[in-house]
Scaffold this active site. Sequence first.
Site, mmCIF file in Angstrom:
data_model
loop_
_atom_site.group_PDB
_atom_site.id
_atom_site.type_symbol
_atom_site.label_atom_id
_atom_site.label_comp_id
_atom_site.label_asym_id
_atom_site.label_seq_id
_atom_site.Cartn_x
_atom_site.Cartn_y
_atom_site.Cartn_z
ATOM 1 N N THR A 250 11.283 -48.212 -9.704
ATOM 2 C CA THR A 250 10.160 -49.140 -9.716
ATOM 3 C C THR A 250 9.535 -48.876 -11.069
ATOM 4 O O THR A 250 9.950 -47.951 -11.749
ATOM 5 C CB THR A 250 9.192 -48.776 -8.561
ATOM 6 O OG1 THR A 250 9.822 -49.089 -7.331
ATOM 7 C CG2 THR A 250 7.867 -49.505 -8.625
ATOM 8 N N THR B 56 8.683 -54.014 -8.910
ATOM 9 C CA THR B 56 9.939 -53.364 -8.563
ATOM 10 C C THR B 56 11.016 -54.364 -8.175
ATOM 11 O O THR B 56 10.726 -55.502 -7.799
ATOM 12 C CB THR B 56 9.711 -52.398 -7.367
ATOM 13 O OG1 THR B 56 10.875 -51.607 -7.165
ATOM 14 C CG2 THR B 56 9.397 -53.141 -6.082
ATOM 15 N N SER C 85 4.917 -49.111 -0.708
ATOM 16 C CA SER C 85 4.127 -47.917 -1.060
ATOM 17 C C SER C 85 3.518 -48.028 -2.450
ATOM 18 O O SER C 85 2.835 -47.105 -2.894
ATOM 19 C CB SER C 85 5.024 -46.675 -1.043
ATOM 20 O OG SER C 85 5.574 -46.487 0.225
ATOM 21 N N GLY D 24 9.057 -44.878 -4.641
ATOM 22 C CA GLY D 24 9.113 -45.151 -3.199
ATOM 23 C C GLY D 24 7.904 -44.543 -2.508
ATOM 24 O O GLY D 24 6.781 -44.614 -3.009
HETATM 25 O O1 DON Z 1 7.660 -51.192 -2.397
HETATM 26 C C1 DON Z 1 8.042 -50.061 -2.240
HETATM 27 O O2 DON Z 1 7.349 -49.187 -1.780
HETATM 28 C C2 DON Z 1 9.430 -49.688 -2.688
HETATM 29 N N1 DON Z 1 10.319 -50.801 -2.603
HETATM 30 C C3 DON Z 1 9.339 -49.159 -4.065
HETATM 31 C C4 DON Z 1 10.641 -48.602 -4.487
HETATM 32 C C5 DON Z 1 10.446 -47.544 -5.461
HETATM 33 O O3 DON Z 1 9.373 -47.185 -5.860
HETATM 34 C C6 DON Z 1 11.612 -46.874 -5.930
HETATM 35 N N2 DON Z 1 11.220 -46.120 -7.093
HETATM 36 N N3 DON Z 1 11.249 -45.356 -7.766
#
Ligand code: DON
Length: 591
Positions: A401, A419, A473, A494
Amino acid sequence: MVLPPPAAPLALGPRRCDHGPMSIRSTTLQRRVAGAGLVLAAGLGLAPGLTGSSRPIRAGRAMVVSQDAIASAVGVEVMRGGGNAVDAAVATALALAVTYPTAGNLGGGGFLVYRPAEGDPVAYDFRETAPGRSSPTMFLRDGEYDPVLHHNSHLAVGVPGTVAGLHLAWTEQGTLPWPALVDPAVRLAREGFAVSDALARSLAGVLPRMAPYPASVAQFSKDGEPYRAGEVLRQGDLARTLARIAEQGPDGFYRGETAALVEREMRANGGIMTRADLAAYRAVRRTPIRGVYRGYEVLSMPPISSGGAAIVQMLNILEHDDLAASGFGSAATVHLMIEAMRRAYADRARYLGDPAFNPAMPVERLTSKAYAAQLRRTIDDGRASVSSPESFEWPREGGETTHLSVVDGARNAVSLTYTLEQGYGSKITVPGAGFLLNNEMGDFNAGPGITTGGGLIGTAPNLAEPGKRMLSSMSPTIVTRDGQLVLVTGSPGGRTIINTVLQTILNVVDFGMNVQEAVDAPRIHHQWLPDVTRYERWGLSPDTLALLRGRGHTLVETRAQGAVSAIFYNMEDDVLEGAEDRRRTSAAVGF
Ligand code: DON
């Protein structure tokens, strides 16, 4: 990129700005931009040798921190040309869609929190939605849950929100003409830019997983050969899509040629997203979540993000104790942090989903001081609680992200996280349109009643339904005090995002760190289930670990957590201090 002359003097005295007219720590930027043929309006004052310093980058007037140096420079140039923080954030995000394809995107979604120096803060929700033919059982094949459908198929693609969201924020808050904000991205895509070491490594790593998608292989490799650092990556189809967006606004993406290309790719591969889904997409203006922590006001993203509510809930719990006295990294402090995390993540799992589909979500209660006091009483200072194993945990989320923070000369501030879900999302590039599609549908629950010890969850608030947003998140956050800006922050990662942002705030507010120290400081993560605390390598000393284990905690060493892009407003000196997160690529650029 040719921008009008700056509206204000650019150069600041050496006292206020460490590194000349434009403060930047990235020594690779000039080379990469030169490779791209991108014309920046002024010379960049580079600061070789500063990488590794725990001093923040300082700039008197305006600053962008993002995960890519070219994109940060694009945002700064927009502000030098008279744009405000929202203009700069939009241009930076669009540039990232070209120069940071790992997570920068047109085909994904995200959140933008805006705090104007005057007036009310506002949040823009451009989270993806489930296509109209989605259903709670869409990830089942012959009655069995199929993780490939959920995460790695055309069914995993949500209706993208980024273009609508950036455009809505610009419509309501921006000042420069829309095409001026898209144009730098058009040029970066058309003329290309020099691939950095990090991007070369990242593209080489993802290439095998792009193999099923020829348009992805064509766009991100040289006929299947990985790009080497320094080579120029040009993305002609993406440039044409961006040019349509520059000319037509969101219609250049959600209707006409772009929408037809998306629908064709979906139809040919078992996907369900249609032109009608794209045309129906709407970004939403929301009221930020607000909390008060030791006199600081915290503004963050409300549901459909779980981030703002969880951060405020944890801060409210932690406010009952003097963390400055118990100290950074002590067993006493870490114990309390873990217990606060455990409780907030449990509530997140129980209650949160798309507010449009879950009107009774108790967000006010979750973020109230009274509820936090109740929860604090359930914490035993000498013993870890146990996360209830008969319950459930969230499905695995992906690795990428990206976050950007922007502050302009008037001290308007933008905190933006967006993201594609996993790195390069679904890995599917829309043929002829040149942008990657997300795999955000994986953030919906697996299917009704499918709750397993292995980590699947089947509760109702976050099951796929037509038009519904999947729980997130992502936690773009802004902290203020006495009406003045203090901190703009956010991160990828995430579910760890929420805890990463929490710790950046604690490091500044409780432990008195400067913003670079706050970003550098080692992080921990607990998410209720599994009942394990992850700590960054060298993050906790052996004696602290022993004390925590003695209280019943399970602790596991992990690699880097998150990649914060943060700006601190040093009120005393009227100067912006930017922090780069050296766990990943990062670039603070200011002037
Ligand atoms: O919206 C969310 O929480 C996840 N799809 C974000 C994914 C994410 O942050 C992966 N990253 N490093």
